[in-house]
Design an enzyme around this catalytic site. Structure first.
Site, PDB file in Angstrom:
ATOM      1  N   ASP A 259      -8.140  11.681  -3.391  1.00  0.00           N
ATOM      2  CA  ASP A 259      -7.806  10.957  -2.167  1.00  0.00           C
ATOM      3  C   ASP A 259      -8.358  11.768  -0.984  1.00  0.00           C
ATOM      4  OD1 ASP A 259      -6.828   9.129  -0.354  1.00  0.00           O
ATOM      5  OD2 ASP A 259      -4.844   9.001  -1.230  1.00  0.00           O
TER       6      ASP A 259
HETATM    7  C1  NOJ Z   1      -5.871   7.519   1.875  1.00  0.00           C
HETATM    8  C2  NOJ Z   1      -5.091   6.575   1.029  1.00  0.00           C
HETATM    9  O1  NOJ Z   1      -4.021   7.253   0.413  1.00  0.00           O
HETATM   10  C3  NOJ Z   1      -5.904   5.889  -0.042  1.00  0.00           C
HETATM   11  O2  NOJ Z   1      -5.118   4.879  -0.626  1.00  0.00           O
HETATM   12  C4  NOJ Z   1      -7.174   5.334   0.518  1.00  0.00           C
HETATM   13  O3  NOJ Z   1      -7.897   4.690  -0.510  1.00  0.00           O
HETATM   14  C5  NOJ Z   1      -7.974   6.464   1.129  1.00  0.00           C
HETATM   15  N1  NOJ Z   1      -7.205   7.060   2.210  1.00  0.00           N
HETATM   16  C6  NOJ Z   1      -9.328   6.020   1.649  1.00  0.00           C
HETATM   17  O4  NOJ Z   1      -9.188   5.289   2.792  1.00  0.00           O
END
Ligand code: NOJ
Length: 713
Positions: A259
């Site tokens: 993430d």
């Molecule tokens: C953080 C989020 O937790 C995740 O779900 C998302 O896909 C990513 N950012 C990318 O934007």
């Protein structure tokens, strides 16, 4: 074979910098979904140090960057990703809402539509499905998941993956799915986003892992790590999780991406002294792509030089990324998704809007309709009141990708469209969403007093749920409850329509309103779907996939609770209970009414004994007691009475939606095998144990009729 030869040859010719570039996933500036940005992407793409990009879309924007990638030393095309969570241009209900349809084919079609729209916008990769089970409505991200139940959640996860990826990634309109957030992200302490998770292995295996695994078994090609730690080790550095579980046990052979900045965040977790340490831990654990941290690219060269990581590890990760690109057909046609014509014809096209409307219809849950205020007739005068009543943006909900509120239909707009000139509609905002401000109240009182009936639309704004939107108080905001009280004082019949991205504490409203319709955030066609239901053009059929608690203090909670050694008994002091509230949900998992009434017969089992290799049929008669056709979703729950590991008091193991003619009685049967009776045993492996079970059928997880049977050999 051709693929392996081509890719191996490519890897053999790549410099180390270029290899690490393939592992470097950067964000563009067309959307902002995290704290750090990646700056100017062009030089990095040009020199081959960026292999994939997210938050950039449209055929022209992706074409521009793809042109640059093809000019890089090896000319390896980029993959473009994006958070397509519940639609791309045409937005359908938030995932928690859509899960209430219990309609797997609908879920699949929605994902397919979202994928096709994304693919027509230059994208190859969607950061969905989010399959994190959650039992805690304080956590704002429950909006993005499918609720509290691992069995249903697994089926939905698989349906979404199938919808996105289609039969082959090279197919027109297919995109790569990314299962997230691996793992356990839905169980942060106190429901606070990004907080620590602490969980037994048994609970992981039994409750939290199944949907991730189901998505992988359905063929999901990528997995995103979660922000939280597991057993004290951040997920992105957790080798047990990312390699032993995911790859060795579950057979996953796709790409693992972290993430947003999760690698560098290990310094804040206090498990890495510096970025080099974090990069090494992640790579060792089994991560292939580093999202935005940029520490693989900066730190791995030195770690290689000192022998702390080896080139084989890097080659393995690079091969996984390149395989994805190959399977997407990018080496053949890097511009396959840069198609203006597809964008023009697919985005927000009639069929997509119709599907979105159907999805919205099936997501609405009728919580209560005691004096049958609903459906309304299109006559007289109707007051539509509330700060969410005419909000297009809030109808779309959180995480709307490239969704455009100008294309959406608010509740008020949908109602006006449906009614035409057959009734007079008065609108008043009544109050702000969260701020105390009485200046809207007087108008609302006038609108209500002029009307025959009031439709009060209250709830959460789109910013009140989703990522980084946890709440300690899950009631309607105070100013909205004040408006509700004022509307009730007018003495007019009043229907409450609630919108939110999480289960709310509606205890007060439940006492005051005889009809409550829960509308989540329904997407582009939300207002029209809502109007269909309000006026009975369609009946509500949604069933909750997450119970609504009586009080935030009950959280986390689930209908799948254990009995405990001192089961709940209101009359026994030393039983497991609260002094000030019952244990159960106000509106339990599986609850949802329609414009009809049913009578359930007794639950009957085909035999009181079931052999291990036999099936058992569990049935119930259901009768439509109304004078019009009506739809109901019957649910089957099972309980293992005595086992080597304590079992939940009930677990969903089947459901069936039936359309019944007026007065019709139908026998509905579920067939189970002993596999449906298996559970995670003491050795953390699935086991089937002989003994007694209860089979329960009913309209929700609470109102059930049971029949007992014995599993024997
Ligand atoms: C953080 C989020 O937790 C995740 O779900 C998302 O896909 C990513 N950012 C990318 O934007």
């Amino acid at each position: 074979m051709r693929k392996q030869i081509f890719l191996q040859d490519l890897i053999n010719r790549m410099s180390m910098e270029e290899k690490l570039g393939q592992l470097n996933l950067l964000t563009g500036a067309m959307d902002s979904t995290g704290m750090k940005n990646s700056g100017d992407l062009v030089p990095k793409i040009r020199n081959g140090t960026c292999g994939a990009v997210f938050n950039v879309f449209t055929p022209s924007a992706t074409r521009t960057l793809q042109d640059v990638a093809l000019e890089s030393p090896m000319g390896i095309p980029l993959i473009f990703g994006y958070d397509v969570i519940h639609g791309h241009r045409t937005i359908y209900p938030i995932p928690l809402g859509l899960s209430c349809s219990w309609n797997l084919d609908l879920v699949r079609r929605c994902a397919q539509m979202a994928g096709a729209e994304a693919a027509a916008d230059g994208l190859h990769w969607v950061y969905s499905p989010m399959v994190d089970i959650s039992q805690d409505a304080r956590w704002g991200r429950v909006a993005e998941g499918s609720g509290e139940d691992p069995w249903l959640g697994s089926k939905i996860a698989a349906a979404m993956v199938t919808g996105y990826q289609g039969a082959s990634l090279a197919e027109d309109g297919s995109v790569v799915a990314c299962v997230k957030h691996f793992a356990l992200y839905g169980a942060p302490m106190g429901g606070r986003d990004y907080n620590t998770v602490d969980m037994s292995r048994g609970e992981m295996e039994e409750t939290y892992f199944p949907p991730y695994r189901a998505a992988i078994e359905a063929g999901a090609r990528t997995v995103m790590t979660s922000f939280n730690e597991i057993d004290g080790i951040p997920a992105s550095a957790n080798r047990w999780l990312l390699t032993e579980k995911l790859r060795t046990d579950w057979g996953f052979n796709g790409c693992v991406v972290t993430d947003y900045t999760a690698v560098t965040e290990m310094k804040s977790h206090g498990t890495s002294a510096n970025d080099a340490d974090a990069a090494k831990q992640s790579l060792d654990a089994g991560v292939d792509m580093d999202m935005v941290s940029e520490v693989f690219i900066t730190e791995l060269p030195q770690l290689l030089a000192t022998g702390d990581v080896c080139e084989t590890q890097i080659n393995t990760a690079v091969m996984r990324v390149l395989e994805l690109k190959w399977d997407l057909g990018l080496f053949e046609n890097p511009y396959s998704h840069c198609n203006e014509e597809h964008a023009r014809t697919r985005h927000l096209c009639k069929e997509n809007r119709e599907l979105s409307r159907l999805a919205a219809l099936e997501s609405v849950v009728l919580l209560k309709n005691e004096s049958q205020l609903l459906p309304l007739t299109k006559q007289g005068s109707i007051a539509v009141i509330g700060p969410l009543a005419d909000s297009r943006r809030d109808m779309l909900g959180c995480w709307v990708a490239a969704g455009d509120e100008m294309q959406a239909c608010s509740a008020f707009e949908g109602i006006c469209e449906a009614v035409g000139d057959r009734a007079v509609i008065h609108f008043a905002k009544g109050c702000d969403i969260q701020k105390e401000n009485d200046s809207w109240l007087a108008d609302a009182k006038i609108a209500a007093s002029c009307a025959d009936v009031v439709l009060l639309v209250l709830g959460e704004s789109w910013q009140m749920n989703g990522e980084a939107a946890s709440r300690t108080n899950i009631k309607l905001p105070k100013c909205q409850r004040k408006l509700a009280a004022e509307m009730l004082k007018t003495g007019k019949p009043c229907v409450l329509i609630t919108m939110s991205g999480r289960p709310l504490d509606l205890s007060w409203e439940d006492k005051k309103f005889s009809s409550i319709l829960h509308a989540w955030a329904l997407g582009t066609e939300g207002g029209r779907a809502l109007a269909d239901i309000i006026f009975g053009t369609a009946a509500p059929i949604g069933k909750l996939t997450m119970g609504f608690p009586r009080h935030v203090g009950q959280l986390p909670m689930t209908y799948r609770e254990k009995s405990t050694g001192r089961p709940y008994d209101a009359s026994i002091q030393y039983s497991s209970k609260y002094l000030d509230a019952p244990n159960d949900a106000l509106y339990p998992f599986g609850h949802g009414l329609t414009y009809g009434k049913f009578r359930y017969g007794k639950t009957v089992v085909s035999s009181s004994m079931m052999k291990l290799d036999e099936t058992l049929t569990i049935s119930s008669e259901i009768t439509n007691l109304t004078q019009h056709p009506a739809t109901e979703t019957l649910q089957l729950y099972l309980r293992d009475l005595v086992a080597s590991v304590s079992r939940p008091v009930k677990e969903l193991r089947g459901y069936e939606r039936v359309n019944l003619a007026p007065g019709e009685t139908r026998l509905v049967s579920f067939i189970i095998t002993s596999k449906d009776l298996s559970f995670i045993g003491r050795d953390l492996k699935p086991v089937i144990e002989l003994g007694e079970f209860d089979a329960m059928i009913g309209p929700n997880s609470k109102e059930l009729q049971a029949a007992r049977f014995t599993l024997c050999c």
